[in-house]
Design an enzyme around this catalytic site. Structure first.
Site, short mmCIF file in Angstrom:
data_model
loop_
_atom_site.label_atom_id
_atom_site.label_comp_id
_atom_site.label_asym_id
_atom_site.label_seq_id
_atom_site.Cartn_x
_atom_site.Cartn_y
_atom_site.Cartn_z
N SER A 14 -3.96 3.68 7.83
CA SER A 14 -5.17 4.10 8.57
C SER A 14 -5.82 2.92 9.30
O SER A 14 -6.18 3.03 10.48
CB SER A 14 -6.17 4.78 7.64
N HIS A 41 -0.28 8.26 1.82
CA HIS A 41 -1.50 7.43 1.96
C HIS A 41 -2.66 8.21 1.31
O HIS A 41 -2.60 8.53 0.14
CB HIS A 41 -1.69 7.13 3.46
N HIS A 48 2.54 1.06 -5.13
CA HIS A 48 1.76 0.55 -4.01
C HIS A 48 2.60 -0.41 -3.19
O HIS A 48 3.48 -1.08 -3.74
CB HIS A 48 0.49 -0.17 -4.48
N ARG A 94 -9.58 -0.44 -8.50
CA ARG A 94 -10.39 0.73 -8.12
C ARG A 94 -10.08 1.88 -9.07
O ARG A 94 -10.96 2.66 -9.44
CB ARG A 94 -10.09 1.12 -6.66
N ASP A 128 -5.72 6.42 -6.00
CA ASP A 128 -5.70 7.88 -5.96
C ASP A 128 -5.39 8.53 -7.32
O ASP A 128 -5.55 9.73 -7.48
CB ASP A 128 -4.68 8.36 -4.92
N1 CMX Z 1 7.15 7.76 -7.65
C1 CMX Z 1 8.48 7.77 -7.42
N2 CMX Z 1 9.11 6.86 -6.66
C2 CMX Z 1 8.36 5.89 -6.15
C3 CMX Z 1 6.99 5.78 -6.38
C4 CMX Z 1 6.37 6.78 -7.15
N3 CMX Z 1 5.08 6.80 -7.36
N4 CMX Z 1 6.54 4.69 -5.73
C5 CMX Z 1 7.59 4.14 -5.11
N5 CMX Z 1 8.69 4.86 -5.35
C6 CMX Z 1 10.03 4.67 -4.80
C7 CMX Z 1 9.94 4.73 -3.28
O1 CMX Z 1 9.94 6.06 -2.81
C8 CMX Z 1 11.18 3.95 -2.88
O2 CMX Z 1 12.29 4.81 -3.02
P1 CMX Z 1 13.52 4.75 -1.97
O3 CMX Z 1 14.10 3.38 -2.15
O4 CMX Z 1 14.40 5.85 -2.41
O5 CMX Z 1 12.93 4.96 -0.62
C9 CMX Z 1 11.25 2.88 -3.95
O6 CMX Z 1 10.50 3.35 -5.07
C10 CMX Z 1 10.69 1.54 -3.52
O7 CMX Z 1 9.38 1.76 -3.02
P2 CMX Z 1 8.26 0.61 -3.11
O8 CMX Z 1 8.72 -0.55 -2.29
O9 CMX Z 1 7.90 0.35 -4.52
O10 CMX Z 1 7.00 1.34 -2.45
P3 CMX Z 1 6.67 1.47 -0.90
O11 CMX Z 1 5.95 0.25 -0.47
O12 CMX Z 1 7.87 1.88 -0.11
O13 CMX Z 1 5.69 2.72 -0.91
C11 CMX Z 1 3.90 4.02 -1.73
C12 CMX Z 1 4.39 2.61 -1.43
C13 CMX Z 1 2.43 3.96 -2.13
C14 CMX Z 1 4.03 4.87 -0.46
C15 CMX Z 1 4.76 4.60 -2.88
O14 CMX Z 1 4.55 3.85 -4.06
C16 CMX Z 1 4.48 6.08 -3.14
O15 CMX Z 1 5.06 6.92 -2.46
N6 CMX Z 1 3.56 6.39 -4.12
C17 CMX Z 1 3.18 7.75 -4.37
C18 CMX Z 1 2.19 8.21 -3.31
C19 CMX Z 1 0.86 7.50 -3.44
O16 CMX Z 1 0.31 7.38 -4.52
N7 CMX Z 1 0.31 7.07 -2.30
C20 CMX Z 1 -1.05 6.49 -2.27
C21 CMX Z 1 -1.07 4.99 -2.02
C22 CMX Z 1 -2.49 4.48 -1.93
C23 CMX Z 1 -3.09 4.85 -0.60
O17 CMX Z 1 -2.63 4.34 0.42
O18 CMX Z 1 -3.99 5.66 -0.56
#
Ligand code: CMX
Length: 427
Positions: A234, A264, A310, A319, A365
């Site tokens: 964002s 996000h 994250h 938080r 979140d």
């Molecule tokens: N559950 C399952 N798998 C997860 C995971 C979770 N909570 N978090 C990361 N992973 C997976 C990723 O999907 C990725 O898989 P692939 O290699 O198959 O693509 C792998 O682990 C590596 O990811 P990462 O480097 O640890 O995390 P990213 O930086 O790519 O993504 C985030 C970060 C937040 C998008 C991811 O952790 C996620 O999808 N979390 C769940 C959604 C969430 O809570 N989002 C809110 C974030 C806070 C915000 O911005 O508001």
């Protein structure tokens, strides 16, 4: 002596401009990042390529706003946080009062905005409604008008500040109105002249005051979500759009469109949905074994566990900790809160075992939804709107500073897969 926000900024901007010029002149060639092929394909993760002074996210400590860990700021008002974000120092009590008066004076929502919201399909996502309303208010932009009249570059920030004040002064009223219209909660509720920004938001939503605890919860929520440095979807979207000198209505609306994504800001609605699904499946607060099984089922179905992981953080998000403490102090026996607390015990173990996520810890979140639910906000599709009201503070603070410091249009260079293949072949 108490200053208005504009006076305060006018007094610090020349020094900030000088500082930027000096750094660029003396050290402009110094490298701060290398870029690997994996990073170029991988969402630019970890590439240091932009400046954001409002806050930093430390992988081991979480959000630091202007040098202060967010947990130290949890009892402040969002109005104070905005001032801090944009100026780097806390306002005096008199300055906060003056700023609140400015917000009240700009608080009228144009009548056409309610018509725009009402014209949308009744089942529109509340985030689509909020983003549309902010975009429709572009008509009010002081920056767009003055730019067309030939505004000097040195004065951009003043008009951006005027627009920012209009957005902050109205976004909570618009957001509360969307809640009441979208979920048929009855007529719109007027703000009170006596209330601060958060208390008025809670009031306009129509939440029960619970002896002042609701306003306290809202204040905490709006402080904790206010900013998270510059690279998140964002903030970055808002920054890129603003760098084209699109005014703050365009830029903030763009940022909020990014916040509406499930990876996000939408994760907070997904997170509560996930926890309520658990409770429904097991008929109440689930046991630790049931949570473990449900978490594995989610992962084995190729889905993410919302609220965990994250892109930057490598510890439990402070938080989340702040919400968790608030829950423990104020609603320890709430079944949804107890479920979330138990999920916090189990999911990091499961994610560690799964071995993919770089961080198995909760982000902001993971915990907020159960608190909102307890206070009567049960329509979890609405949660990202609350996040948006808060995050508008950080996005706008960043926009003001970028225009004050003459940040240019953002235009990174992309390369093609063919270019990468040739590079690799040469090596
Ligand atoms: N559950 C399952 N798998 C997860 C995971 C979770 N909570 N978090 C990361 N992973 C997976 C990723 O999907 C990725 O898989 P692939 O290699 O198959 O693509 C792998 O682990 C590596 O990811 P990462 O480097 O640890 O995390 P990213 O930086 O790519 O993504 C985030 C970060 C937040 C998008 C991811 O952790 C996620 O999808 N979390 C769940 C959604 C969430 O809570 N989002 C809110 C974030 C806070 C915000 O911005 O508001």
């Amino acid at each position: 002596m108490a200053q208005t926000l504009k006076e305060k900024l006018a007094s610090i901007i020349p020094g900030l401009r000088q500082e930027r010029q000096t750094i660029l002149k003396q050290h402009g060639d110094k490298k701060i990042s290398d870029v690997s092929i994996a990073q170029a394909f991988g969402g630019m993760r970890g590439i240091k390529s932009q400046i954001c002074d409002t806050s930093v996210v430390n992988p081991d400590k979480g959000l630091i706003i202007r040098g202060q860990p967010v947990l130290k700021l949890k009892n402040k008002l969002p109005e104070e946080i905005f001032w801090l974000l944009v100026t780097g120092s806390m306002p005096s009590a008199e300055e906060v009062k003056g700023f609140q008066d400015e917000l009240r004076a700009a608080g009228e929502v144009p009548a056409y905005i309610w018509k725009v919201i009402k014209a949308l399909p009744k089942k529109s996502h509340p985030m689509a409604m909020l983003d549309t309303a902010i975009l429709a208010m572009q008509h009010e932009s002081v920056f767009a008008r003055k730019y067309a009249e030939g505004l000097s570059k040195a004065d951009y920030w003043e008009a951006i500040l005027d627009d920012s004040i209009k957005i902050i002064a109205t976004i909570h009223t618009i957001a509360a109105g969307i809640y009441r219209l979208r979920y048929k909660k009855g007529s719109l509720i007027e703000p009170s002249k006596k209330n601060d920004w958060s208390a008025n938001y809670a009031k306009m939503l129509g939440l029960a005051p619970k002896k002042g605890l609701t306003a306290k919860m809202m204040r905490l929520y709006l402080v904790l979500h206010s900013d998270h440095e510059g690279g998140n979807v964002s903030a970055n979207a808002c920054h890129v759009v603003g760098s084209a000198l699109s005014d703050p209505f365009y830029a903030v609306s763009a940022g909020l469109n990014g916040l509406a994504g499930p990876l996000h800001g939408l994760a907070n609605q997904e997170c509560l949905k996930w926890a309520l699904g658990l409770m429904e499946e097991f008929g109440g607060t689930p046991t630790e074994d049931q949570i473990r099984q449900h978490a594995w089922d989610t992962l084995n179905n190729g889905k993410v566990i919302p609220g965990y992981g994250h892109a930057v953080l490598r510890v439990s998000d402070p938080r989340f900790i702040a919400f968790h403490e608030f829950g423990q102090n104020n609603l320890p026996n709430d079944p949804v809160f107890r479920t979330i607390a138990r999920v916090f015990k189990i999911v990091p173990q499961v994610l560690k075992e799964h071995g993919k996520a770089k961080s198995p810890w909760p982000n902001v979140d993971a915990g907020s939804g159960s608190i909102l639910y307890h206070f009567g906000l049960k329509e979890f599709e609405y949660y990202t709107v609350l996040f948006s009201v808060s995050r508008s503070l950080g996005m706008l603070a960043q926009l003001i500073l970028n225009r004050a410091l003459g940040s240019p249009i953002t235009r990174p260079k992309s390369v093609s897969t063919e270019w990468i293949k040739k590079l690799v072949a040469k090596a």
